[in-house]
Design an enzyme around this catalytic site. Structure first.
Site, PDB file in Angstrom:
ATOM      1  N   ASN A  84     -17.954 -49.063 -26.260  1.00 54.30           N
ATOM      2  CA  ASN A  84     -16.628 -48.235 -26.655  1.00 54.30           C
ATOM      3  C   ASN A  84     -15.976 -48.721 -27.384  1.00 54.30           C
ATOM      4  OD1 ASN A  84     -14.049 -46.958 -24.922  1.00 54.30           O
ATOM      5  ND2 ASN A  84     -12.752 -48.812 -25.341  1.00 54.30           N
ATOM      6  N   ASP A 142      -5.205 -50.107 -26.112  1.00 49.33           N
ATOM      7  CA  ASP A 142      -6.185 -49.660 -26.555  1.00 49.33           C
ATOM      8  C   ASP A 142      -6.461 -50.367 -27.920  1.00 49.33           C
ATOM      9  OD1 ASP A 142      -7.949 -47.480 -26.741  1.00 49.33           O
ATOM     10  OD2 ASP A 142      -7.370 -46.502 -25.468  1.00 49.33           O
TER      11      ASP A 142
END
Length: 290
Positions: A101, A196
């Site tokens: 990620n 995030d």
């Protein structure tokens, strides 16, 4: 305040990892689920797309040219055209359950890539570092979804976020750049969004894309929210600084898992936005190989 604008007429699936190339005056980013790295040259408007055989979690530009790319199964060095040239290491997680990620580079030009634990049953993800000699090393565990990697200008702190768990951490770094014991920087409650991807400015403030929060927030080095910037979409994914003076904030957003009704009412989901700000950001280092 300066106006938020679309970078250009583009909407992606899961755009992430915006990366400014000072040398090229161009913005790069990944679309994770499409297995792509994009390049957009601001002056000419040229948009180029490189395709990869798997999801592209994150990448960095290499000092020697090309990319270091963290895909689902492994991290690779590529040439400038995206052709895979050398495998660096396999994904140390189970790649069927945890893809790579968020990631990026530190001041020493080392590459970090975190994983996202798909099943969500426990904190099974990790943060991996690739050193300048291409040696991989797991530096943190006990993560659900690794995100928010950024480093303070004085090189004393590494910031990370665990998005599903709604927390930003900071980790002290010693003189050799080795991490110490991480500590909580800030936790979030329902309605604030969850942290995030992120970037740091020259004043040491941490800018976080607040997924599911309709905003980007700026936090002081002590974790106090100093400002927020509202967005016309629910889920920003990451930010980076760029432009001639490093005072343009680039914001990626997603349309992953959104229903048709939301996409109809918020069609800019998946777009990339630009926002002029009044403080310069830190640029990402190139990945350096010995």
């Amino acid at each position: 305040m300066a106006e938020l604008q679309k970078l250009f007429d583009y909407t992606g699936h899961l755009p992430e990892c915006p990366t400014w190339s000072e040398a090229e005056q161009a913005l790069y980013w990944a679309d994770i689920l499409e297995g792509e790295i994009h390049r957009y040259h601001l002056a000419s408007g040229e948009h180029r797309v490189l395709s990869f055989p798997e999801e592209v979690g994150c990448f960095a530009l290499r000092e020697k040219g090309g990319f270091i790319v963290a895909m689902r199964n492994a991290i690779w060095l590529t040439d400038p055209h995206g052709l895979l040239r050398q495998k660096v290491c396999d994904n140390p997680s189970n790649p069927q359950l945890a893809r790579f990620n968020d990631g990026g580079t530190d001041h020493r030009g080392r590459f970090y890539a975190g994983t996202f634990w798909g099943p969500g049953d426990y904190n099974g993800a990790l943060l991996l570092r690739v050193d300048n000699d291409l040696t991989p090393k797991v530096v943190q565990c006990d993560i659900h979804g690794a995100n928010g990697l950024a480093f303070s200008p004085d090189q004393q702190w590494m910031f990370t976020s665990d998005t599903p768990n709604g927390v930003i951490y900071r980790t002290p770094m010693d003189g050799l750049g080795e991490p110490g014991r991480r500590e909580v920087f800030r936790r979030f409650i329902a309605g604030e969004g969850i942290p995030d991807g992120a970037a740091v400015d020259v004043e040491g403030c941490y800018w976080s894309a607040m997924f599911d929060g309709w905003r980007v927030a700026r936090f002081s080095p002590q974790g106090e929210q100093l400002a927020e910037y509202r967005l016309p979409v629910r889920c920003p994914t990451m930010v980076c600084f760029g432009g001639d003076d490093m005072k343009t904030l680039f914001i990626t957003t997603t349309r992953e898992n959104m229903q048709e009704e939301e996409l109809a009412s918020h069609p800019l989901s998946g777009a990339i936005f630009t926002l002029p700000v009044n403080v310069a950001g830190m640029n990402k280092s190139l990945f350096k190989e010995n």
